[in-house]
Design an enzyme around this catalytic site. Structure first.
Site, short mmCIF file in Angstrom:
data_model
loop_
_atom_site.label_atom_id
_atom_site.label_comp_id
_atom_site.label_asym_id
_atom_site.label_seq_id
_atom_site.Cartn_x
_atom_site.Cartn_y
_atom_site.Cartn_z
N HIS A 1 -25.43 -97.94 51.48
CA HIS A 1 -24.40 -98.80 52.05
C HIS A 1 -23.22 -97.92 52.44
CE1 HIS A 1 -26.31 -102.59 51.19
NE2 HIS A 1 -26.43 -102.30 49.90
N CYS B 1 -23.75 -98.68 57.01
CA CYS B 1 -22.79 -99.49 57.75
C CYS B 1 -21.47 -98.74 57.88
CB CYS B 1 -22.54 -100.82 57.03
SG CYS B 1 -23.96 -101.92 57.02
#
Length: 389
Positions: free
Chosen positions: A225, A279
Site C-alpha cells: 500500500h 497507491c
C-alpha cells in the site's frame, strides 16, 4: 448489465444462508479500504435478488468485481474465482476504431484470460552486436554474462497487522516479478511483509552488496500500500495504522539516496531501475470531463510507478496488480528488441486503452482509471536488457 446481475445472483444462490448473512455484513461494514459500503438500512430484510439490485445501484458496472472481493472476504475462494472467470467472459470488448485499427496485437490491452507467458523472448547475438555498434556511447554496455553478478531487490507487503489492509492477489505479483527478474539474469533478493524501518534497512543493506561492482545494472521493486505523506510518495509498512501507528512507512525517495553515487559507488554509471506498485493517493484516476573527477550525486536512475500522483492503484484480488501483469507481458514479448524507456511507454499505452477502466464508476462523478508514470529519470543512455545474453 443484465448478464452481470445474473452471474452475481447465481453465485449467491450457491452459498448457504450463514454465508449469505456474512456477505451482507461485509457490504455494509466495508468490503475494502477503497470501496464505499452500502448503508445498512438498504440491506435490511433483503433476499439475494435484492442484494444484487442494491450492489448494481451502488457500484454500477463494478458490482461484479465487488462481489468477487466479498466472496474472498468470506473465504469462498473457489466460488470467487468461478464468478470472476464468468464475468470476464461476458465483458464487452472496446469497439475498434481508426485509432486502434493499425495498432499491433502487442499494443492492445491484455485479454481477460491473460496468463504469464511461458518464457521471455531472447535477443539474438546479431541484434546485440548491431545495436552496440550503431549506437556507440548512446547505449549502456552490458557486461559479459559469464562474469557479471546482477542483483535485484524485491519487497512485497501482503499481510498487515490490520487484516483489512491485506493485499489479496499480491502473492501473484511477487511470483511474477521474481520470475521476470530471474529470466532477465538477476539474482533476486526477496523479502515479504516488512515494516517501514525494515524496508529502509533492507534497501541500505542491498546498496552495500559487493556484487554490484561486478554488475552492469540493478532492479529494485517495492509492492505494498502507498500514500502521499509530507508531500512525498510513501510505502506503508505492515504495522501501519492511520490512527494507532501512522509512522510506519518508507519514503520512496530514500531508494535514490541509498543507491546514489555517494552511498553506492559500485553502481556509478550503471542503470538502476525502480518499480513501484502502490497507491499514491485515494482518487480513482478519472472524472467526468468538463573519484578524482566529480560525478553526479544522482544519475542513471529510472523509476516507473503504477499510477499518477494522488491516484489509487488497482489490484485484481486473484490475479494480482494490472501494472505488474502489463510489465510481464510487454517485457516478455518485446524486451528482446526495445530499450527500457520504450518498454515503459508500451506498458503505459496499453494500460491507457484497457476497457476494464472505461466505465468503472466507484464514486459519484469519479471513475476508475489507471495510468502508470515514469518518474525521476536520469538515464542519459538507452538501456537494453538483451534477455538471454
Amino acid at each position: 448489465m443484465d448478464a452481470t446481475k445474473k452471474l452475481i445472483l447465481d453465485a449467491l444462490e450457491e452459498i448457504v444462508n450463514a454465508d449469505f448473512k456474512r456477505f451482507i455484513w461485509h457490504l455494509w461494514n466495508g468490503v475494502g479500504s477503497d470501496i464505499e459500503p452500502i448503508p445498512q438500512a438498504r440491506l435490511e430484510n433483503v433476499d439475494r435478488q435484492d442484494v444484487v439490485d442494491r450492489m448494481v445501484e451502488k457500484y454500477s458496472t463494478n458490482a461484479g468485481t465487488v462481489a468477487v472481493q466479498v466472496l474472498l472476504n468470506i473465504n469462498q475462494n473457489s466460488l470467487a474465482k468461478k464468478l470472476d472467470l464468468k464475468l470476464q467472459e461476458v465483458q464487452q470488448p472496446e469497439p475498434e476504431d481508426r485509432r486502434n485499427a493499425s495498432v499491433s496485437v502487442e499494443d492492445q490491452p491484455i485479454q481477460s484470460d491473460w496468463k504469464r507467458p511461458h518464457s521471455i523472448t531472447q535477443s539474438s547475438q546479431e541484434f546485440k552486436r548491431t545495436t552496440l555498434r550503431e549506437n556507440g556511447n548512446n547505449v549502456y554496455i552490458p557486461m559479459d554474462k559469464s562474469q557479471r553478478k546482477r542483483l535485484a531487490l524485491l519487497i512485497t507487503n501482503i499481510r498487515f497487522k490490520n487484516s483489512e489492509y491485506n493485499r489479496r492477489g499480491a502473492e501473484r505479483d511477487e511470483e511474477n516479478m521474481e520470475w521476470l527478474l530471474t529470466a532477465l539474469g538477476y539474482r533476486v533478493e526477496k523479502y515479504r511483509d516488512l515494516t517501514g524501518q525494515e524496508i529502509s534497512a533492507r534497501v541500505e543493506k542491498f546498496a552495500a552488496r559487493p556484487e554490484h561492482k561486478d554488475s552492469d545494472s540493478t532492479f529494485v521493486v517495492l509492492m505494498s500500500h502507498g500514500d502521499i505523506i509530507q508531500n512525498k510518495d510513501a510505502i506503508l509498512g505492515v504495522n501501519y495504522d492511520e490512527v494507532e501507528n501512522p509512522d510506519d512507512f518508507f519514503f520512496v525517495d530514500d531508494i535514490f539516496c541509498s543507491l546514489n553515487s555517494e552511498k553506492c559507488p559500485a553502481l556509478i554509471d550503471k542503470p538502476k531501475v525502480i518499480l513501484i506498485q502502490a497507491c499514491r493517493g485515494e482518487h480513482l484516476g478519472g472524472v467526468k470531463i468538463q573519484s578524482d573527477s566529480a560525478v553526479h550525486r544522482e544519475k542513471d536512475f529510472v523509476c516507473f510507478k503504477s499510477c499518477l500522483p494522488g491516484i489509487g492503484a488497482y489490484r485484481h484480488p486473484v490475479e494480482g496488480s494490472f501494472f505488474i501483469c502489463y510489465i510481464l507481458d510487454v517485457f516478455c514479448k518485446q524486451a528482446h528488441t526495445d530499450d527500457i524507456m520504450e518498454l515503459f511507454r508500451k506498458v503505459t499505452l496499453r494500460m491507457e486503452k484497457d476497457p476494464r477502466f472505461k466505465h468503472a464508476e466507484l464514486r459519484k462523478d469519479e471513475f476508475a482509471k489507471l495510468m502508470p508514470c515514469i518518474d525521476r529519470t536520469s538515464l542519459p543512455k538507452k538501456l537494453y536488457l538483451f534477455p538471454g545474453l
